[in-house]
Design a protein around this motif. Structure first.
Motif, PDB file in Angstrom:
ATOM      1  N   ILE A  21       0.843  -1.131   0.005  1.00  0.00           N
ATOM      2  CA  ILE A  21      -0.252   0.594   0.004  1.00  0.00           C
ATOM      3  C   ILE A  21       0.888   1.297  -0.070  1.00  0.00           C
ATOM      4  O   ILE A  21       0.782   2.101  -0.421  1.00  0.00           O
ATOM      5  CB  ILE A  21      -0.626   0.042   1.099  1.00  0.00           C
ATOM      6  CG1 ILE A  21      -2.068  -1.079   1.777  1.00  0.00           C
ATOM      7  CG2 ILE A  21      -1.707   1.176   0.841  1.00  0.00           C
ATOM      8  CD1 ILE A  21      -2.631  -0.824  -0.142  1.00  0.00           C
ATOM      9  N   ALA A  22       1.886   1.128   0.968  1.00  0.00           N
ATOM     10  CA  ALA A  22       2.644   2.726   0.747  1.00  0.00           C
ATOM     11  C   ALA A  22       3.348   2.895  -0.842  1.00  0.00           C
ATOM     12  O   ALA A  22       3.402   3.626  -0.898  1.00  0.00           O
ATOM     13  CB  ALA A  22       4.307   2.212   1.553  1.00  0.00           C
ATOM     14  N   TRP A  23       3.525   1.803  -1.156  1.00  0.00           N
ATOM     15  CA  TRP A  23       4.681   2.213  -2.164  1.00  0.00           C
ATOM     16  C   TRP A  23       3.218   1.787  -3.929  1.00  0.00           C
ATOM     17  O   TRP A  23       3.300   3.471  -4.358  1.00  0.00           O
ATOM     18  CB  TRP A  23       4.817   0.369  -2.993  1.00  0.00           C
ATOM     19  CG  TRP A  23       6.576  -0.126  -2.487  1.00  0.00           C
ATOM     20  CD1 TRP A  23       6.967  -0.675  -2.035  1.00  0.00           C
ATOM     21  CD2 TRP A  23       7.671   0.892  -3.482  1.00  0.00           C
ATOM     22  NE1 TRP A  23       8.561  -1.078  -2.151  1.00  0.00           N
ATOM     23  CE2 TRP A  23       8.691   0.480  -2.224  1.00  0.00           C
ATOM     24  CE3 TRP A  23       8.171   2.000  -4.152  1.00  0.00           C
ATOM     25  CZ2 TRP A  23       9.955   0.497  -2.188  1.00  0.00           C
ATOM     26  CZ3 TRP A  23       9.104   2.188  -4.031  1.00  0.00           C
ATOM     27  CH2 TRP A  23      10.258   1.538  -3.541  1.00  0.00           C
ATOM     28  N   ALA A  24       2.301   2.013  -3.412  1.00  0.00           N
ATOM     29  CA  ALA A  24       1.054   2.596  -4.411  1.00  0.00           C
ATOM     30  C   ALA A  24       1.185   3.731  -4.285  1.00  0.00           C
ATOM     31  O   ALA A  24       0.889   5.004  -5.060  1.00  0.00           O
ATOM     32  CB  ALA A  24      -0.556   1.038  -4.051  1.00  0.00           C
ATOM     33  N   THR A  25       0.601   3.772  -2.434  1.00  0.00           N
ATOM     34  CA  THR A  25       0.643   5.493  -2.502  1.00  0.00           C
ATOM     35  C   THR A  25       1.056   6.614  -2.591  1.00  0.00           C
ATOM     36  O   THR A  25       1.525   7.235  -3.509  1.00  0.00           O
ATOM     37  CB  THR A  25       0.289   5.697  -1.249  1.00  0.00           C
ATOM     38  OG1 THR A  25      -0.366   5.035  -0.587  1.00  0.00           O
ATOM     39  CG2 THR A  25      -0.187   6.632  -0.671  1.00  0.00           C
ATOM     40  N   ALA A  26       2.452   5.503  -2.681  1.00  0.00           N
ATOM     41  CA  ALA A  26       3.903   6.473  -3.314  1.00  0.00           C
ATOM     42  C   ALA A  26       3.507   7.197  -4.497  1.00  0.00           C
ATOM     43  O   ALA A  26       3.744   7.541  -5.337  1.00  0.00           O
ATOM     44  CB  ALA A  26       5.279   6.188  -2.882  1.00  0.00           C
ATOM     45  N   ILE A  27       3.768   5.410  -5.620  1.00  0.00           N
ATOM     46  CA  ILE A  27       3.008   5.504  -7.010  1.00  0.00           C
ATOM     47  C   ILE A  27       1.952   6.615  -7.796  1.00  0.00           C
ATOM     48  O   ILE A  27       2.600   7.914  -8.472  1.00  0.00           O
ATOM     49  CB  ILE A  27       3.259   4.083  -7.594  1.00  0.00           C
ATOM     50  CG1 ILE A  27       3.969   3.566  -7.667  1.00  0.00           C
ATOM     51  CG2 ILE A  27       2.384   4.257  -8.707  1.00  0.00           C
ATOM     52  CD1 ILE A  27       3.691   2.052  -7.403  1.00  0.00           C
ATOM     53  N   ALA A  28       1.156   5.951  -6.772  1.00  0.00           N
ATOM     54  CA  ALA A  28      -0.042   7.804  -7.235  1.00  0.00           C
ATOM     55  C   ALA A  28      -0.019   9.241  -6.897  1.00  0.00           C
ATOM     56  O   ALA A  28      -0.414   9.625  -7.716  1.00  0.00           O
ATOM     57  CB  ALA A  28      -1.346   7.265  -5.825  1.00  0.00           C
ATOM     58  N   ALA A  29       0.915   9.311  -5.894  1.00  0.00           N
ATOM     59  CA  ALA A  29       1.600  10.058  -5.980  1.00  0.00           C
ATOM     60  C   ALA A  29       2.528  10.872  -7.035  1.00  0.00           C
ATOM     61  O   ALA A  29       2.979  12.398  -7.839  1.00  0.00           O
ATOM     62  CB  ALA A  29       2.086  10.716  -4.723  1.00  0.00           C
ATOM     63  N   ILE A  30       4.121  10.210  -6.727  1.00  0.00           N
ATOM     64  CA  ILE A  30       5.344  10.629  -7.910  1.00  0.00           C
ATOM     65  C   ILE A  30       4.562  10.523  -9.163  1.00  0.00           C
ATOM     66  O   ILE A  30       4.917  11.485 -10.113  1.00  0.00           O
ATOM     67  CB  ILE A  30       5.837   9.428  -6.783  1.00  0.00           C
ATOM     68  CG1 ILE A  30       5.994   9.877  -5.655  1.00  0.00           C
ATOM     69  CG2 ILE A  30       7.343   9.663  -8.064  1.00  0.00           C
ATOM     70  CD1 ILE A  30       7.842   8.451  -5.171  1.00  0.00           C
TER      71      ILE A  30
END
Length: 512
Positions: A21-30
């Motif tokens: 989830i942390a990686w997916a959130t970072a992907i969504a933002a970055i």
């Protein structure tokens, strides 16, 4: 007896590990923000210099201040998600109502957020180089039946005569919509106060110019309302494959993303109304084996195509994905043809025949005429075809929702080929076909039509978005959605995608 088409789902309701989830959130933002900001900081033009580019906004600070107003809306998103996760149907229905309020808030934000918002909307809907071409054309229409019967001949007008290509490269649906708005709600001597203030701010006193601005604002508002109303069919489409929480997330991501926000109000985002309706009817017919819904999908296809021919490519992708899934599951393709494809064609034919009987308008002939005229319009644009072949797709990806990248990243954790994978493959093939046919320019605007398919493909196989949602699912889903919404605000903050601010505030170019 209804025969549902099974859609493979892996461990419904399972929540991915916190690290995923942390990686997916970072992907969504970055992915949604970093590339466009790096290009902006290095002043890299987004397009072909001297011909056509998506400009950066000269009012970044004012844009960013407006984007902060998305934060309280994020609270409403969280509340809607919590209610959609409830076990009782009543609370879920209240959640849908809260979701509708969130959609209305996002639409209101999109309308009012730009600096001098009404001036910008009035400009876009008055300029022949923008969607104002449809408003100008609508003001020339006398008899609607006569306009439709002679539309094929009117396509022979030159680009110079029309001062743009919008009307000549599109069917007459958007013009008809503008006609309906202006005849139902014509400019009045005493306009609503907020319209009067906008016209006063422009310093316009000539009655003809006042009427033009008033008409443009009315049409722009109608386009925005219809764009927001597309969320109804987005939710219904999402519920065919996803949980209530998943459908709510899908609805918000389809509605509010850089590709829609940067071009609303406008023809292309408003197409989501007919596209979402068509996809809902088709997949409802296919999934639940209801030929009547397939007939309805054909009718929606016709209504959509009189606005934009791209509806046909979207429909082809949906049908191909359904056929692909049937083939993988060993189901008869002949059954798909007889019970759904042919009824869809029958629905389209029936609506065309009914309209021809009532008005004399031959819709297939009009669509063919627009299709024949389109290659000539492309030549008139005189873009560098080689350059746009290489930059067209990357520009579209810059405007794609961070939510797509986040859920696509989560999807990589599952190797099984589900319906989402079939849908993604079919959608990419349809997009590739249009790309190879030479439609490589203005894709952030033109390919808004494919956003529902892309997002559904990324979300359909997610265990997180299936089954009975709980609070454990609520947090990761809402986190991804809210981050994607805020990332859209940050993306919009640096863009003047239709160069409206540049023309109105920074140059004397105005409509040309």
């Amino acid at each position: 007896m209804s025969r549902r088409v099974p859609v493979r789902v892996i461990a419904p309701g399972k929540v991915p590990p916190s690290r995923a989830i942390a990686w997916a959130t970072a992907i969504a933002a970055i992915v949604a923000v970093a590339p466009i900001y790096l290009l902006w900081l290095n002043d890299v033009p987004l397009g072909e210099s001297g011909k056509f580019i998506y400009r950066y906004s000269p009012f970044f600070v004012r844009h960013l201040q407006a984007a902060l107003l998305l934060l309280p809306i994020a609270g409403g998103i969280l509340l809607a998600g919590r209610l959609l996760c409830a076990s009782k149907i009543l609370w879920q229905r209240i959640g849908v109502a809260v979701l509708a309020l969130v959609v209305a808030s996002l639409a209101a934000w999109t309308w009012w957020a730009p600096p001098n918002a009404l001036s910008q909307h009035a400009f876009n809907l008055s300029s022949p180089a923008h969607d104002g071409a449809f408003v100008i054309e609508a003001q020339r229409v006398g008899s609607i039946n006569e306009f439709l019967r002679t539309f094929d001949q009117s396509l022979h007008r030159t680009v110079e005569e029309m001062r743009g290509t919008r009307v000549l490269s599109n069917p007459p649906g958007t013009t008809l919509l503008a006609v309906a708005v202006l005849r139902l709600f014509p400019p009045q001597p005493a306009d609503p106060k907020w319209i009067e203030r906008a016209i006063e701010d422009e310093g316009v006193s000539d009655p003809a110019q006042v009427a033009q601005l008033s008409s443009s604002i009315r049409v722009g508002l109608a386009l925005t309302i219809l764009w927001a109303a597309s969320a109804i069919f987005a939710y219904l489409l999402g519920r065919l494959f996803l949980s209530p929480l998943g459908a709510g997330a899908f609805t918000l991501l389809v509605l509010f993303n850089p590709a829609t926000v940067c071009f609303t109000p406008g023809k292309d985002p408003v197409q989501l109304f007919t596209i979402n309706a068509m996809l809902w009817a088709w997949f409802a017919g296919w999934r639940k084996d209801r030929p009547a819904m397939s007939i309805l999908a054909g009718a929606f296809l016709v209504l959509g195509m009189v606005i934009g021919l791209i509806h046909l490519w979207v429909a082809m992708a949906a049908i191909l994905a359904s056929a692909w899934q049937n083939w993988r599951q060993g189901r008869s393709l002949v059954t798909l043809l007889m019970r759904h494809v042919l009824p869809c064609m029958a629905g389209a034919l029936f609506l065309c025949s009914a309209i021809a009987f009532v008005s004399g308008w031959n819709i297939p002939a009009t669509l063919l005429a627009v299709g024949h005229r389109f290659p000539e319009i492309q030549k008139a644009l005189q873009y560098d075809r080689t350059l746009w072949f290489f930059i067209g797709l990357p520009l579209f990806l810059l405007f794609l929702s961070g939510g797509f990248w986040a859920f696509a990243g989560l999807r990589l954790r599952h190797r099984a080929w589900g319906f989402g994978a079939s849908l993604l493959a079919a959608t990419v093939l349809a997009m590739l076909a249009t790309y190879l046919l030479g439609i490589t320019y203005e894709l952030p605007r033109l390919w808004v039509a494919f956003v529902p398919l892309l997002l559904l493909a990324a979300m359909a196989d997610q265990p997180l978005l299936h089954g009975r949602n709980t609070r454990r699912a609520l947090v990761p889903v809402m986190l991804l959605v809210i981050v994607a919404i805020l990332a859209t605000g940050l993306h919009w903050s640096i863009m003047d995608a239709r160069e409206t601010e540049y023309r109105v505030f920074s140059s004397e170019r105005m409509f040309w």
